[in-house]
Design a protein around this motif. Structure first.
Motif, PDB file in Angstrom:
ATOM      1  N   TRP A   1     -19.483  -9.610  -0.540  1.00 38.06           N
ATOM      2  CA  TRP A   1     -18.486 -10.140   0.423  1.00 38.06           C
ATOM      3  C   TRP A   1     -18.088  -9.160   1.781  1.00 38.06           C
ATOM      4  N   PHE A   2     -17.969  -7.887   1.252  1.00 43.15           N
ATOM      5  CA  PHE A   2     -17.641  -6.915   2.359  1.00 43.15           C
ATOM      6  C   PHE A   2     -18.969  -6.580   3.256  1.00 43.15           C
ATOM      7  N   GLU A   3     -19.982  -6.641   2.508  1.00 43.95           N
ATOM      8  CA  GLU A   3     -21.125  -6.421   3.299  1.00 43.95           C
ATOM      9  C   GLU A   3     -21.565  -7.600   4.498  1.00 43.95           C
ATOM     10  N   ARG A   4     -20.997  -8.619   4.070  1.00 42.27           N
ATOM     11  CA  ARG A   4     -21.363  -9.876   4.796  1.00 42.27           C
ATOM     12  C   ARG A   4     -20.360  -9.935   5.991  1.00 42.27           C
ATOM     13  N   HIS A   5     -18.970  -9.412   5.868  1.00 41.40           N
ATOM     14  CA  HIS A   5     -17.900  -9.729   6.749  1.00 41.40           C
ATOM     15  C   HIS A   5     -17.214  -8.406   7.267  1.00 41.40           C
ATOM     16  N   LEU A   6     -17.622  -7.409   7.066  1.00 43.89           N
ATOM     17  CA  LEU A   6     -17.219  -6.139   7.554  1.00 43.89           C
ATOM     18  C   LEU A   6     -18.440  -5.412   8.412  1.00 43.89           C
TER      19      LEU A   6
ATOM     20  N   VAL B   1     -14.714   6.045  10.458  1.00 40.43           N
ATOM     21  CA  VAL B   1     -14.452   4.774  10.300  1.00 40.43           C
ATOM     22  C   VAL B   1     -14.309   3.894  11.369  1.00 40.43           C
ATOM     23  N   ASP B   2     -14.904   2.770  11.237  1.00 39.71           N
ATOM     24  CA  ASP B   2     -14.672   1.927  12.442  1.00 39.71           C
ATOM     25  C   ASP B   2     -13.648   1.102  12.211  1.00 39.71           C
ATOM     26  N   PRO B   3     -12.354   1.221  12.948  1.00 41.72           N
ATOM     27  CA  PRO B   3     -11.120   0.684  12.886  1.00 41.72           C
ATOM     28  C   PRO B   3     -11.162  -1.016  12.975  1.00 41.72           C
ATOM     29  N   ALA B   4     -12.315  -1.442  13.442  1.00 45.70           N
ATOM     30  CA  ALA B   4     -12.454  -2.856  13.700  1.00 45.70           C
ATOM     31  C   ALA B   4     -13.049  -3.436  12.272  1.00 45.70           C
ATOM     32  N   ARG B   5     -13.393  -2.797  11.196  1.00 45.28           N
ATOM     33  CA  ARG B   5     -14.258  -3.212  10.262  1.00 45.28           C
ATOM     34  C   ARG B   5     -13.352  -2.620   8.956  1.00 45.28           C
ATOM     35  N   ILE B   6     -12.135  -3.037   8.570  1.00 46.64           N
ATOM     36  CA  ILE B   6     -11.378  -2.309   7.637  1.00 46.64           C
ATOM     37  C   ILE B   6     -11.287  -3.670   6.441  1.00 46.64           C
ATOM     38  N   GLY B   7     -11.349  -3.509   5.518  1.00 46.00           N
ATOM     39  CA  GLY B   7     -11.245  -4.326   4.349  1.00 46.00           C
ATOM     40  C   GLY B   7     -10.260  -4.169   3.114  1.00 46.00           C
ATOM     41  N   LEU B   8      -9.786  -5.089   2.377  1.00 42.45           N
ATOM     42  CA  LEU B   8      -8.922  -4.553   1.427  1.00 42.45           C
ATOM     43  C   LEU B   8      -9.544  -5.194  -0.059  1.00 42.45           C
ATOM     44  N   TRP B   9      -9.493  -4.511  -0.959  1.00 38.83           N
ATOM     45  CA  TRP B   9      -9.880  -4.991  -2.304  1.00 38.83           C
ATOM     46  C   TRP B   9      -8.505  -4.634  -3.359  1.00 38.83           C
ATOM     47  N   ALA B  10      -8.246  -5.631  -4.118  1.00 40.72           N
ATOM     48  CA  ALA B  10      -7.032  -5.196  -4.920  1.00 40.72           C
ATOM     49  C   ALA B  10      -7.444  -6.239  -6.154  1.00 40.72           C
ATOM     50  N   THR B  11      -6.768  -5.649  -7.460  1.00 43.48           N
ATOM     51  CA  THR B  11      -6.628  -6.510  -8.737  1.00 43.48           C
ATOM     52  C   THR B  11      -5.230  -6.849  -9.203  1.00 43.48           C
ATOM     53  N   SER B  12      -5.261  -7.764  -9.938  1.00 43.43           N
ATOM     54  CA  SER B  12      -3.958  -8.222 -10.815  1.00 43.43           C
ATOM     55  C   SER B  12      -2.888  -8.083  -9.831  1.00 43.43           C
ATOM     56  N   PHE B  13      -1.728  -7.314 -10.204  1.00 42.61           N
ATOM     57  CA  PHE B  13      -0.602  -7.408  -9.539  1.00 42.61           C
ATOM     58  C   PHE B  13      -0.807  -7.016  -7.925  1.00 42.61           C
ATOM     59  N   GLY B  14      -1.710  -5.964  -7.819  1.00 43.87           N
ATOM     60  CA  GLY B  14      -1.944  -5.476  -6.585  1.00 43.87           C
ATOM     61  C   GLY B  14      -2.711  -6.500  -5.722  1.00 43.87           C
ATOM     62  N   GLY B  15      -3.217  -7.827  -6.256  1.00 40.39           N
ATOM     63  CA  GLY B  15      -3.821  -8.679  -5.708  1.00 40.39           C
ATOM     64  C   GLY B  15      -2.910  -9.360  -4.751  1.00 40.39           C
ATOM     65  N   GLY B  16      -1.550  -9.635  -5.346  1.00 37.30           N
ATOM     66  CA  GLY B  16      -0.590 -10.191  -4.399  1.00 37.30           C
ATOM     67  C   GLY B  16      -0.048  -9.366  -3.665  1.00 37.30           C
ATOM     68  N   VAL B  17      -0.022  -8.169  -3.591  1.00 39.97           N
ATOM     69  CA  VAL B  17       0.675  -7.206  -2.670  1.00 39.97           C
ATOM     70  C   VAL B  17      -0.613  -7.216  -1.414  1.00 39.97           C
ATOM     71  N   ALA B  18      -1.939  -7.222  -1.850  1.00 40.53           N
ATOM     72  CA  ALA B  18      -3.010  -7.130  -0.815  1.00 40.53           C
ATOM     73  C   ALA B  18      -2.844  -8.448  -0.098  1.00 40.53           C
ATOM     74  N   VAL B  19      -2.663  -9.825  -0.607  1.00 36.76           N
ATOM     75  CA  VAL B  19      -2.519 -10.938   0.147  1.00 36.76           C
ATOM     76  C   VAL B  19      -1.438 -10.601   1.112  1.00 36.76           C
ATOM     77  N   HIS B  20      -0.163 -10.200   0.755  1.00 40.78           N
ATOM     78  CA  HIS B  20       1.057 -10.322   1.416  1.00 40.78           C
ATOM     79  C   HIS B  20       0.614  -9.086   2.785  1.00 40.78           C
ATOM     80  N   LEU B  21       0.061  -8.080   2.613  1.00 39.53           N
ATOM     81  CA  LEU B  21      -0.135  -7.017   3.526  1.00 39.53           C
ATOM     82  C   LEU B  21      -1.421  -7.802   4.600  1.00 39.53           C
ATOM     83  N   ALA B  22      -2.373  -8.240   3.975  1.00 44.13           N
ATOM     84  CA  ALA B  22      -3.474  -9.094   4.866  1.00 44.13           C
ATOM     85  C   ALA B  22      -2.697  -9.956   5.680  1.00 44.13           C
ATOM     86  N   ALA B  23      -1.926 -10.869   5.252  1.00 41.95           N
ATOM     87  CA  ALA B  23      -1.433 -11.810   5.956  1.00 41.95           C
ATOM     88  C   ALA B  23      -0.484 -11.395   7.272  1.00 41.95           C
TER      89      ALA B  23
END
Length: 301
Positions: A296-301, A139-161
């Motif tokens: 999206w991930f192919e473009r930004h990771l 794993v390249d630690p400089a290229r990590i993304g998050l995917w999330a759905t529904s209630f998990g979407g808000g959780v992912a937003v919070h962590l990514a911020a």
């Protein structure tokens, strides 16, 4: 969420899945699956994506997405949040706490708390999952993304911020807005009661949520506001909403988050997918939603 039978995963050629355990910082083991391309050069460095389910889901909610991303050359990790399905649980003492002996040990009875929706714990768990994937071979630690759905979407937003390791975010039908109205008032009373010892600090079956399984932890939901964290986001963010969303207003959730990101000059791709409801994102909306996230991930990771 209500029990749903998702279309079965047809594992793509060239993808391996193995089960693992992610340990969070409180010592709870999270059931998880790692998906890897079967052919990786020994010194290969690949992008990685951590996936988070929603209320009532588990690691298999995201399995088709995780396998799709892995087939495109990413290493992915799908977790089950604590107290759900195969993951471990927080504990509650039964009766008075015993005094510890000289070795700080004691014997007591505990209750395992199951199917608890605790946003603070979910954010903690997701952070531990990022810790895990950061240490995964290749794993390249400089290229990590998050995917999330529904209630998990808000959780992912919070962590990514709050986690600079996250370089791209993709969420679908995300619940991001804080509680409001009488529900928010009730949650504040629960938080006060927890702090004063009037109600259990780890609730089980105390409160319910319409048409949803499990117990919402109203005391922590009282202070949970991922929408307020959107101002901190500076990474490319993809948001997909359902045109017939029935669980919450999209203009206060995914739509509002997109507005904030655009006003801050953050790259955002926001689209409302017509003709599907909240759970339709996993059925009729799966093909488009998953391919959009992959691109999206192919473009930004």
């Amino acid at each position: 969420m209500p029990e749903k039978v998702y279309p079965p995963l047809v594992m793509p050629e060239g993808v391996d899945r193995h089960r693992t355990t992610v340990w969070n910082s409180t010592g709870i083991g999270l059931d998880a699956d790692v998906y890897r391309p079967t052919t990786i050069a020994p010194d290969g460095q690949l992008p990685a994506v951590v996936l988070c389910h929603g209320w009532g889901g588990d690691k298999l909610t995201a399995e088709r997405y995780a396998a799709l991303f892995a087939a495109a050359g990413m290493i992915t990790l799908s977790i089950t949040q604590s107290s759900w399905a195969g993951s471990g649980s927080p504990l509650e003492l039964v009766g008075d706490a015993p005094e510890a002996d000289s070795g700080n040990e004691a014997v007591t009875r505990v209750r395992f708390i199951r199917e608890l929706v605790d946003p603070d714990a979910w954010v903690l768990n997701l952070r531990s999952a990022v810790d895990y994937i950061e240490g995964e071979p290749n794993v390249d630690p400089a290229r990590i993304g998050l995917w999330a759905t529904s209630f998990g979407g808000g959780v992912a937003v919070h962590l990514a911020a709050h986690d600079d390791r996250i370089k791209a975010l993709a969420v679908q039908v995300p619940a991001i807005a804080p509680l409001a109205g009488p529900t928010a008032d009730h949650a504040r009373r629960r938080a006060i009661g927890m702090a004063r010892g009037d109600v259990s600090p780890v609730p089980q079956g105390v409160d319910t949520w319409p048409n949803m399984t499990g117990t919402p932890h109203m005391g922590t939901l009282a202070h949970y506001n991922p929408l307020a964290q959107v101002e901190r986001l500076r990474i490319p963010t993809l948001i997909r909403d359902a045109g017939n969303e029935e669980l919450f207003p999209t203009d206060r959730n995914g739509g509002r988050a997109a507005q904030i990101l655009r006003s801050n000059g953050v790259e955002v791709d926001y689209e409302v997918m017509p003709g599907i409801d909240h759970y339709g994102i996993y059925f009729d909306g799966y093909d488009k939603g998953s391919k959009d996230a992959l691109a999206w991930f192919e473009r930004h990771l």
